[in-house]
Enzyme design. Sequence first.
Site, mmCIF file in Angstrom:
data_model
loop_
_atom_site.group_PDB
_atom_site.id
_atom_site.type_symbol
_atom_site.label_atom_id
_atom_site.label_comp_id
_atom_site.label_asym_id
_atom_site.label_seq_id
_atom_site.Cartn_x
_atom_site.Cartn_y
_atom_site.Cartn_z
ATOM 1 N N ALA A 15 0.787 -1.236 0.000
ATOM 2 C CA ALA A 15 0.000 0.000 0.000
ATOM 3 C C ALA A 15 0.817 1.283 0.000
ATOM 4 O O ALA A 15 0.241 2.365 0.041
ATOM 5 C CB ALA A 15 -0.927 0.002 1.214
ATOM 6 N N TYR A 149 5.728 -13.750 -14.394
ATOM 7 C CA TYR A 149 4.665 -12.887 -13.866
ATOM 8 C C TYR A 149 3.325 -13.273 -14.480
ATOM 9 O O TYR A 149 2.305 -13.370 -13.780
ATOM 10 C CB TYR A 149 5.007 -11.436 -14.184
ATOM 11 C CG TYR A 149 3.931 -10.418 -13.880
ATOM 12 C CD1 TYR A 149 3.738 -9.957 -12.583
ATOM 13 C CD2 TYR A 149 3.148 -9.878 -14.901
ATOM 14 C CE1 TYR A 149 2.768 -8.997 -12.299
ATOM 15 C CE2 TYR A 149 2.169 -8.922 -14.634
ATOM 16 C CZ TYR A 149 1.988 -8.488 -13.334
ATOM 17 O OH TYR A 149 1.037 -7.536 -13.065
#
Length: 259
Positions: A15, A149
Site C-alpha cells: 500500500a 509474472y
Amino acid sequence: MELDLAGKTALITGASRGIGLEIARTLAAEGARVIGGARTVSDALRETTPYVLSVDLATEGGPAELVDYALAELGGIDILVNNLGFPYTRPGGFLSVDDKGWQESLTMNLLTAVRTTRAALPSIIERQGSIVNLGSTNARSPVPVVVDYSAAKAALLNLGKGLAEEFGPRGVRVNTVAAGPVMTDAWTGPGGIADTIAGQSGLSRDEVLAQVPQMLGSSTGHTTTAAELAALVAFVASRKAPNANGAEFVVDGGFLKTV
C-alpha cells in the site's frame, strides 16, 4: 456514487505507493478504516491512514503478521485487497529465468495473496466481507518479457474463482480486477518495463511511454491511471454489486481482443 463503506475496515497489501496507495486513498475517502502494509512505509501512506505496518510480505510469516496487526488495532477485516505484485522483466525470455527467479515471482505475485487470504479469511467470513485480487491482462495474454509474472497472475485469477466458489455460500465475495499497463514505477522507474522495451527497440524511455497505447493495441489511446483502477477496486469491494462473485473486471483500454 455512495459506496456505503463508512466504518468498514479494509486491509491493503503493498500500500505504500502506486496502485496500492491510490486504493488506500480511495477507500479512506469513502470512509473506510484502512490498514496498509508494505516493506517500506511511505510518508504518503502515513498521511492517508494511521494504521500502517512495515512488514516484508514476501516472507512466510509476513502476511499473518499484517493480519494480526489489523485484528489487534481494529478488531476485524471487512475488505481485503491483495494488491502486492511486481512484474520482473526478463529480456532473455523463458530460458533466462532460473528456479530462483520463478520462486521469487510466484512468491511476490501469488503466495503473498494466498498467505494473506488464509490469515484474513476467518474474520472476513465472520463479517461476510469481500476480497479483491489485483490481476493482470498478462494472465490471458502472456508475453515472454514477463513470462513468470504472467503465469503467476493466471494462477491468481484461478485462485480467486476457486475461493469464490468455496466461500460464496458463506457470504464472502471474491473478485479480480485485472489491469493492462498502469503508469506506475513498474513502467516508468529506472530498470522498469519501459527501459527494457527501450533497450530492445532503440527508442528512449519517453518514446516508449508515449507509444504504449499504440504498441498494445489500445482502442482508447489512453493508458490507465492508478486512480482509475482504484475507483473500480472500491466499487467491486463494496456491496453495490452484491451478486458479483468470482468475476474478473478488466481495465485495459481494449487491449484484450478475445471473446
